[in-house]
Motif scaffolding. Sequence first.
Motif, PDB file in Angstrom:
ATOM      1  N   TYR A 284       6.381  11.612 -24.984  1.00 23.15           N
ATOM      2  CA  TYR A 284       5.830  10.355 -25.480  1.00 23.15           C
ATOM      3  C   TYR A 284       6.935   9.599 -26.197  1.00 23.15           C
ATOM      4  CZ  TYR A 284       5.850  11.847 -30.349  1.00 23.15           C
ATOM      5  OH  TYR A 284       6.253  12.252 -31.601  1.00 23.15           O
ATOM      6  N   THR A 286       7.328   6.110 -29.124  1.00 26.03           N
ATOM      7  CA  THR A 286       6.665   5.098 -29.952  1.00 26.03           C
ATOM      8  C   THR A 286       7.633   3.964 -30.238  1.00 26.03           C
ATOM      9  OG1 THR A 286       7.304   6.215 -32.010  1.00 26.03           O
ATOM     10  CG2 THR A 286       5.178   6.818 -31.042  1.00 26.03           C
ATOM     11  N   ALA A 298      -1.714  13.386 -24.906  1.00 29.80           N
ATOM     12  CA  ALA A 298      -0.792  12.318 -24.527  1.00 29.80           C
ATOM     13  C   ALA A 298      -1.462  11.004 -24.894  1.00 29.80           C
ATOM     14  CB  ALA A 298      -0.501  12.375 -23.036  1.00 29.80           C
ATOM     15  N   ARG A 299      -0.774  10.166 -25.645  1.00 31.90           N
ATOM     16  CA  ARG A 299      -1.378   8.968 -26.227  1.00 31.90           C
ATOM     17  C   ARG A 299      -0.838   7.704 -25.580  1.00 31.90           C
ATOM     18  NH1 ARG A 299      -0.848  13.098 -29.802  1.00 31.90           N
ATOM     19  NH2 ARG A 299      -2.293  13.262 -31.552  1.00 31.90           N
ATOM     20  N   VAL A 300      -1.684   6.682 -25.509  1.00 33.65           N
ATOM     21  CA  VAL A 300      -1.244   5.345 -25.125  1.00 33.65           C
ATOM     22  C   VAL A 300      -1.915   4.337 -26.051  1.00 33.65           C
ATOM     23  CG1 VAL A 300      -0.914   5.957 -22.697  1.00 33.65           C
ATOM     24  CG2 VAL A 300      -3.085   4.979 -23.414  1.00 33.65           C
ATOM     25  N   TYR A 310       2.095   3.745 -28.737  1.00 31.26           N
ATOM     26  CA  TYR A 310       2.493   4.919 -27.962  1.00 31.26           C
ATOM     27  C   TYR A 310       2.539   4.606 -26.468  1.00 31.26           C
ATOM     28  CZ  TYR A 310       1.816   8.302 -31.820  1.00 31.26           C
ATOM     29  OH  TYR A 310       1.908   9.011 -32.996  1.00 31.26           O
ATOM     30  N   ARG A 311       3.490   5.233 -25.798  1.00 34.19           N
ATOM     31  CA  ARG A 311       3.503   5.351 -24.346  1.00 34.19           C
ATOM     32  C   ARG A 311       3.728   6.829 -24.010  1.00 34.19           C
ATOM     33  NH1 ARG A 311       7.731   0.360 -23.092  1.00 34.19           N
ATOM     34  NH2 ARG A 311       6.297  -1.364 -23.626  1.00 34.19           N
ATOM     35  N   SER A 312       3.146   7.273 -22.914  1.00 30.33           N
ATOM     36  CA  SER A 312       3.335   8.656 -22.488  1.00 30.33           C
ATOM     37  C   SER A 312       3.914   8.685 -21.084  1.00 30.33           C
ATOM     38  CB  SER A 312       2.011   9.429 -22.532  1.00 30.33           C
ATOM     39  OG  SER A 312       1.622   9.673 -23.877  1.00 30.33           O
ATOM     40  N   LYS A 436      -6.406   8.934 -25.676  1.00 32.43           N
ATOM     41  CA  LYS A 436      -5.737  10.238 -25.616  1.00 32.43           C
ATOM     42  C   LYS A 436      -6.115  10.934 -24.311  1.00 32.43           C
ATOM     43  CE  LYS A 436      -5.550  11.237 -30.583  1.00 32.43           C
ATOM     44  NZ  LYS A 436      -5.905  12.236 -31.626  1.00 32.43           N
TER      45      LYS A 436
END
Length: 572
Positions: A284, A286, A298-300, A310-312, A436
Amino acid sequence: MSAPSIAAPPACAGVAESEQAARDLAAACRQSVVIGSSRSEYGQVTVHADGTRTLEVAAVPQRVRQADGSWSDIDLGLARGADGSWRPKVSAADVAFSAGGSGPLVTLTRGGKTMTMSWPGTLPAPTVAGDTVTYGEVLPQVDLVVRATRTGFTHVLAVKSAAAGKNPKVRDIGFTLGGDARVQAAADGSLRAVAGDEVLASADPAEMWDSGTVRAGGRAATIAGARSSAAGAGDAARVAKVGLQLGAGRLSLRPDAKLLDAPDTVYPVYVDPTWQVGRTRWAYATNDGSSNLDYSAARVGLSSDTGAIYRSFFEFPTMPLTGKYIQSARVDMELTHSWSCSPTVTSMYSTATINATMKATWSAMTLQSFLDTATGNANELGCGTSQPNMTMRFEGSLVRSRVQVAADSAASFLTFGFTARDASGAGESSADRWKKFVPESARLVVDYDTAPAAPSALQVGTVACGAESVAAGTLTPALSAVFSDVDSGDLLTGQFEWIEVPVEGIGAVTDTVPARLTAPAAVTSVVPNTRATSDSVTVEDGKVYAFRARSMDRPPYSLTGPWSDWCQFTAS
């Protein structure tokens, strides 16, 4: 008179070792069969009853090869062995955790070599739950927690109060190192356990986090999974680097004193290095470079608890697709939480390769091209009823084309990035797009086929073609060739075309000039790698002709292979 024998039906199974055996079994049993030889920790190929194939690969190890050569799905549930230690049932890492006493806390074995870590004292009998072993009160108000992961293990000190944080033994946490490995530290604080020329395991720089649930100036964290635990930092936790020192068979971890002593630090505080024997292919990033050690999701999108976007990123192995025709491709991921109670968008991009660690650099992970969007929601709180997890699917022509490029270029990996942008590239900071995903669920699924090869060993009648024109010996020769396909279970259709060679010679022939003569009927149901012969054609003595052949495999893809070289011939 004895009854005629009847062939026994095949023993239908879900796996066959070779591709040919899998194709035969799939056709006979009218079911999908996994090609055993295609299996790896990350993926496998399945043959379907119609002869088509599907590659499914993950970014996180899914299975482990056993000593007998078979594969077992990963199961991190701990079981007690004959020696009393606790081991994950199936993991990519051969780790054993202490059952208490004075022996090693952790023993990691790889290739016959070991690395051990021991607590400086006698460990109490632990409590065991799932993948986690907890040794209570190894120091006053301090627990020691070890946990099996898909690729290794973690060892975490859970410091439960500010008073415990002032203990000198917490300020300098010492582990005794042993076994065959030497532990080395890099300038950034990462570690490697090396035995001879082999790296047994590695660890990212150690970090620590508190149990804070309110970001400075922000609201309380209320989303599911936002709170800290020994498994990782919560979304609003304060995180700090941990110093380390190596020497004389001892690894010393030195937690950040400012975080331990800060009046707004929320205990428990957790101190953690994570060891792994293999690479987990997701990360990930940020936009503010924040560091969150909770790799369970995994977050966006925009975290309202930290203010970070966030990008994953997920990296999928693609070598099995080299030279293949891609019929369709998609990425599936399980959505486990959304800020919104109604569907919101997530977008998938092709991106640069993941740089270094699971905490990737925002600027390095460039979004190269947009591929697809999907929408979903799975909110456990505040929507009246709990919304279940759901699969979000990213597919379509752009995804297929990107995978086809990888197949054509023999790429080893494909990396995709996931963001809270919409198709236009806007809206990434919209709070309602926060999501998530379960990292272990991310799958690249590709349906593919192989085009037949160019036919070879062309003949006019019984005369083999060569570099020069050959004499057929008859005015009604048949044309033949060996039709090939690496997919030996496919049935092929053989096609022939022929021409009268112009006076300028064969070098003047194109795909449209001269006009083709009436072609013999296509030859159907050709078994790959066998010779097939056309109906006879009628030629005139004294003229020069040429023919060539190609083949098409069976539906649903009906891929046409390339034409063979021209075979020139005369009647006599």
